[in-house]
Design an enzyme around this catalytic site. Structure first.
Site, short mmCIF file in Angstrom:
data_model
loop_
_atom_site.label_atom_id
_atom_site.label_comp_id
_atom_site.label_asym_id
_atom_site.label_seq_id
_atom_site.Cartn_x
_atom_site.Cartn_y
_atom_site.Cartn_z
N LYS A 4 34.76 45.44 44.74
CA LYS A 4 34.21 44.40 43.94
C LYS A 4 34.04 43.17 44.44
O LYS A 4 33.19 42.32 44.54
CB LYS A 4 35.16 44.30 42.50
CG LYS A 4 34.99 45.56 41.59
CD LYS A 4 36.05 45.65 40.54
CE LYS A 4 36.00 47.10 39.72
NZ LYS A 4 37.16 47.20 38.73
N GLN A 10 42.84 44.57 36.91
CA GLN A 10 42.56 45.90 37.27
C GLN A 10 43.51 46.79 36.55
O GLN A 10 44.62 46.60 36.83
CB GLN A 10 42.69 46.06 38.98
CG GLN A 10 42.24 47.39 39.63
CD GLN A 10 40.52 47.40 39.24
OE1 GLN A 10 39.90 46.76 39.19
NE2 GLN A 10 40.26 49.08 39.04
N ASP A 36 35.25 41.75 32.30
CA ASP A 36 35.33 43.31 31.87
C ASP A 36 34.88 43.62 30.49
O ASP A 36 34.83 44.88 30.18
CB ASP A 36 36.94 43.72 32.13
CG ASP A 36 36.93 44.57 33.58
OD1 ASP A 36 36.18 45.17 34.18
OD2 ASP A 36 38.09 44.54 34.05
N1 GUN Z 1 40.18 50.74 36.46
C1 GUN Z 1 39.31 51.72 36.53
N2 GUN Z 1 38.00 51.16 36.15
C2 GUN Z 1 38.42 49.82 35.64
C3 GUN Z 1 37.38 48.96 35.41
O1 GUN Z 1 36.22 48.68 35.05
N3 GUN Z 1 38.16 47.50 35.13
C4 GUN Z 1 39.21 47.41 35.35
N4 GUN Z 1 39.82 45.98 35.10
N5 GUN Z 1 40.20 48.40 35.85
C5 GUN Z 1 39.45 49.47 36.03
#
Ligand code: GUN
Length: 295
Positions: free
Chosen positions: A48, A92, A115
Site C-alpha cells: 500500500k 493494519q 479503511d
Molecule cells: N488486514 C487485512 N486486510 C486489511 C485491510 O483491508 N485493512 C486493514 N487495515 N487491515 C487489513
C-alpha cells in the site's frame, strides 16, 4: 469462462485518479499503524505504501511491538487525528485481540478513516447513506464485477465470512439501493454451507481458509469471487499464495471467476488510494457532493 482479472482494471482506475492529484499544494498523506511483526501485515502495508508513493502521495508508518501498552496505540492515533498534514489513517489488522482492534478502528477520526472501519462509516453504510468511507475490499469487488460487465441487481449473492473488514460491509453494499442484490451471509455455524453456496448466482468467498470452496459448492454458470489470500507451505519448502476457492476444479463450471493472485487484491489497494484522495479533498475543503462517489 470469463477471468475476472483485477490488475488492468486497477491500473485503469488509478489512471483516472491521477488528474485529481495534479493540483498545487501538499500531496495527500496516508499514515499506517502496525502492531507486532506479522509478516503478512508487513507485506500488505509495504504494498500500500509503495503504491501511494508511486502516485506522489506521502506515506508514514509507525510500528509498535506486540506488547506495546495500549496507550501508545491510542496516543499515536490521537496525534495523527489532530495533525492537519495527515489525511488518511490505516490501522493494519490484525491487532493483538479483536476487542482492541475494534477500539483502535473506532479511535480513528471518521474523516480520516480511509479503511471505512469506524462505527460511523459502517453505520452510514448500514443505513445506505452516502458520504462515508466504504471499506476497500467491498468497493474492489463491486468495481471489478462492474468493469467486467457483471450485473448484480436482483442476483443472489452468497458471502462466506462476516468480518468487519470484508463480509459485513460487502453485504451492506450489495443489498443497498445502488446495487440491489439479494444477500445471504454465511459463517462457521451456517447449516449446510455447501447447499447455501450452490444457491448463489454470485458466490464470494472471504473465509480465510485455503481451498475451502470445492466444485460441489458452486452451481454451473455461477460467478465466483475469491477474496482469500492464504499462504500454503509446499512440501519442497516453498510457499504459494492460494485463495479460498479451488480455482482449477471450479473454473470450468463458472460463468466468471477471479484469479488469486491478480483478482481482488490489486483492486483493493487501488480503492484505498481512491479513499485517501477523497479524504484529502475533504480536508482541502471540497464539498462532499463535488467529490466523485466511490461507488
Ligand atoms: N488486514 C487485512 N486486510 C486489511 C485491510 O483491508 N485493512 C486493514 N487495515 N487491515 C487489513
Amino acid at each position: 469462462m470469463q477471468l475476472l482479472e483485477g490488475k488492468s482494471v486497477a491500473e485503469e482506475y488509478l489512471r483516472r485518479l491521477r488528474p485529481r492529484l495534479a493540483v498545487p499544494g501538499r500531496p495527500p498523506c496516508l499514515a499506517f499503524l502496525r502492531v507486532g511483526d506479522n509478516p503478512a501485515s508487513l507485506l500488505y502495508v509495504n504494498r500500500k505504501k509503495s503504491l501511494a508513493e508511486s502516485l506522489g502521495m506521502r506515506a508514514l508508518e509507525r510500528q509498535l511491538p506486540l506488547d506495546a501498552p495500549e496507550g501508545e496505540i491510542f496516543s499515536q492515533l490521537a496525534r495523527w487525528n489532530g495533525d492537519p498534514a495527515v489525511d488518511g489513517i490505516l490501522v493494519q489488522a490484525p491487532l493483538p485481540g479483536a476487542e482492541l482492534q475494534e477500539r483502535a478502528f473506532a479511535a480513528v477520526d471518521p474523516l480520516k478513516d480511509v479503511d471505512g472501519f469506524h462505527p460511523r462509516n459502517q453505520g452510514l453504510l448500514a443505513l445506505d447513506r452516502p458520504g462515508g468511507f466504504v471499506p476497500c475490499t467491498a468497493l474492489a469487488i463491486l468495481h471489478l464485477l462492474r468493469a467486467h460487465g457483471i450485473g448484480l441487481a436482483g442476483q443472489h449473492a452468497v458471502i462466506i465470512g462476516r468480518s468487519t473488514i470484508v463480509g459485513r460491509p460487502l453485504a451492506l453494499l450489495l443489498q443497498g439501493r445502488r446495487v440491489n442484490a439479494t444477500v445471504t451471509v454465511c459463517h462457521r455455524q451456517s447449516r449446510d454451507l455447501a447447499a447455501l453456496c450452490r444457491s448463489a448466482d454470485v458466490l464470494i468467498a472471504a473465509a480465510g481458509s485455503a481451498h475451502l470452496v470445492g466444485p460441489d459448492w458452486v452451481r454451473d454458470g455461477a460467478v465466483v469471487v475469491d477474496v482469500g489470500q492464504n499462504v500454503l507451505s509446499l512440501p519442497g519448502g516453498g510457499r504459494r499464495l492460494v485463495g479460498d476457492v479451488d480455482f482449477a476444479a471450479i473454473a470450468p463450471r463458472c460463468r466468471a471467476i477471479t484469479p488469486v493472485p491478480g483478482g481482488v487484491g490489486p483492486m483493493t489497494v487501488a480503492m484505498l488510494m481512491g479513499n485517501v484522495l477523497r479524504a484529502w479533498e475533504l480536508a482541502r475543503g471540497m464539498a462532499v457532493d463535488s467529490i466523485p462517489q466511490s461507488y
